[in-house]
Scaffold this motif. Structure first.
Motif, PDB file in Angstrom:
ATOM      1  N   ASN A 214      -0.810  -8.930  -1.997  1.00  0.00           N
ATOM      2  CA  ASN A 214      -0.639  -8.978  -0.542  1.00  0.00           C
ATOM      3  C   ASN A 214      -1.259  -7.784   0.168  1.00  0.00           C
ATOM      4  O   ASN A 214      -1.667  -7.885   1.325  1.00  0.00           O
ATOM      5  N   SER A 235       5.768 -13.189   2.507  1.00  0.00           N
ATOM      6  CA  SER A 235       4.970 -13.028   3.724  1.00  0.00           C
ATOM      7  C   SER A 235       5.439 -11.827   4.540  1.00  0.00           C
ATOM      8  O   SER A 235       4.634 -11.182   5.221  1.00  0.00           O
ATOM      9  N   THR A 238       3.749  -8.837   3.212  1.00  0.00           N
ATOM     10  CA  THR A 238       2.391  -8.726   3.756  1.00  0.00           C
ATOM     11  C   THR A 238       2.430  -8.164   5.174  1.00  0.00           C
ATOM     12  O   THR A 238       1.610  -7.307   5.528  1.00  0.00           O
TER      13      THR A 238
END
Length: 369
Positions: A214, A235, A238
């Motif tokens: 990431n 996510s 990230t």
């Protein structure tokens, strides 16, 4: 043999990415490190397995997978000392010293945007990611994601449907496609976009590698857009990395009842930019906006307000929300018979206006970004 030295250097045991960068700062390139001798190696603080591997030389570190990668006509190796190394990624403290490439290397010099989210998105979330990616790619951005199921795949497909410029950052060796069902998607990406990995050829699937991957998605990008994500989603890792790297973080809000909205909403509370259209992303990118704006008019901008030409279908679409609704509630609000609604929903699903969801529910599908 210069590239072979780099591949051997990337397999040096007992040295992490920051350690490799420190060695390059001292020795400039792997060939000089391998030739330096044990005195210089010990002075650099190296010992144990690392010292033993250096004494064996680069040939002892190379594997058949490395040699096979170098021998292929459609593969490349990008090194830290290469002038094409992406300048934004170079700013990351643990940036990779080697990137394995398949596809259009020149995309690493283009403006990039990361698009990430849940591996199990709602139909509406997947459609949103695809529409945003298509529009933004047509506006001049290369879309970066992780080749995972769900939002990643939707983002890649959207970019492929647009300009074709998309970059998949892999969490395995560059010769190992994961998940397996994405072999065809990876082939399409390699044709018009780019597949990259910092893991050596032959590296299998390991859960710990994907969070590490990431940092490259965010490191390459001017910003990261989170579409749908649970609170424990990768996510959000990230997005956190993007914020730490000084990049923009964008989030699309969703229903307060959806667990997949909690990740974006958390990011919004922490200062992420709320976006409702692809144009919002372009405007927030500041200096890039002027350069990209000219291409936006060529994108699918008007699709969001389109409606079916059949009056009854248009009426039913007006009843539907972007969040999943039970069939009985749709019938009640439409004023139509259950049989008629059922038939219309099937036709509208085939035409891409509606998506069926778990539990016998249906939702409206976004038609543009």
């Amino acid at each position: 043999m210069a590239l072979a030295d780099w591949l051997a250097f990337n397999r040096l045991p007992g040295v992490g990415q920051r350690g490799r960068l420190a060695l390059l700062a001292q020795f400039d390139e792997p060939a000089r490190l391998f030739a330096a001798g044990s005195g210089a190696w010990r002075a650099a603080g190296l010992g144990g397995k690392t010292l033993e591997a250096l004494q064996g030389g680069p040939a002892a570190l190379l594997t058949e997978d490395d040699r096979a990668w170098l021998a292929q006509a459609d593969t490349e190796v990008l090194t830290w000392n290469d002038p094409d190394y992406p300048p934004l990624l170079r700013e990351v403290p643990d940036a990779p010293v080697v990137l394995y490439l398949r596809g259009r290397r020149e995309l690493l010099g283009s403006p990039m945007l990361g698009v990430v989210g849940s591996r199990s998105p709602t139909p509406s979330g997947a459609a949103t990611a695809q529409a945003f990616a298509e529009h933004l790619s047509l506006a001049g951005l290369s879309i970066v994601s992780g080749l995972a199921a769900g939002i990643d795949a939707a983002a890649h497909r959207g970019a492929l449907a647009g300009s074709g410029r998309t970059i998949a950052v892999m969490g395995t060796g560059p010769d190992r496609i994961y998940p397996r069902q994405h072999h065809e998607l990876a082939r399409q990406i390699a044709a018009t976009g780019l597949l990259i990995s910092d893991y050596p050829p032959g590296t299998p699937v390991r859960a710990s590698q994907f969070p590490q991957r990431n940092r490259i998605i965010s490191g390459l990008s001017y910003g990261v857009l989170v579409v749908e994500a649970a609170l424990q989603s990768g996510s959000l890792i990230t997005a956190r990395l993007a914020a730490e790297q000084g990049r923009e973080v964008f989030a699309i809000p969703g229903s307060i009842h959806s667990p997949l909205s909690r990740g974006p909403h958390k990011l919004l509370r922490e200062g992420a930019k709320l976006v409702e259209t692809a144009q919002d992303v372009l405007e927030e990118l500041g200096p890039l906006h002027g350069a990209l704006q000219a291409a936006v008019g060529n994108g699918p901008a008007a699709a969001a307000t389109a409606a079916p030409t059949d009056p009854e279908q248009a009426q039913l679409l007006g009843v539907l929300a972007y969040d999943p609704q039970p069939f009985d509630l749709i019938v009640k609000h439409s004023g139509l018979t259950p049989d008629r609604v059922s038939a219309m929903l099937l036709n509208m699903e085939l035409d891409g206006w509606v998506a069926s969801c778990p539990g016998g529910r249906y939702c409206r599908v976004p038609r543009g970004a």
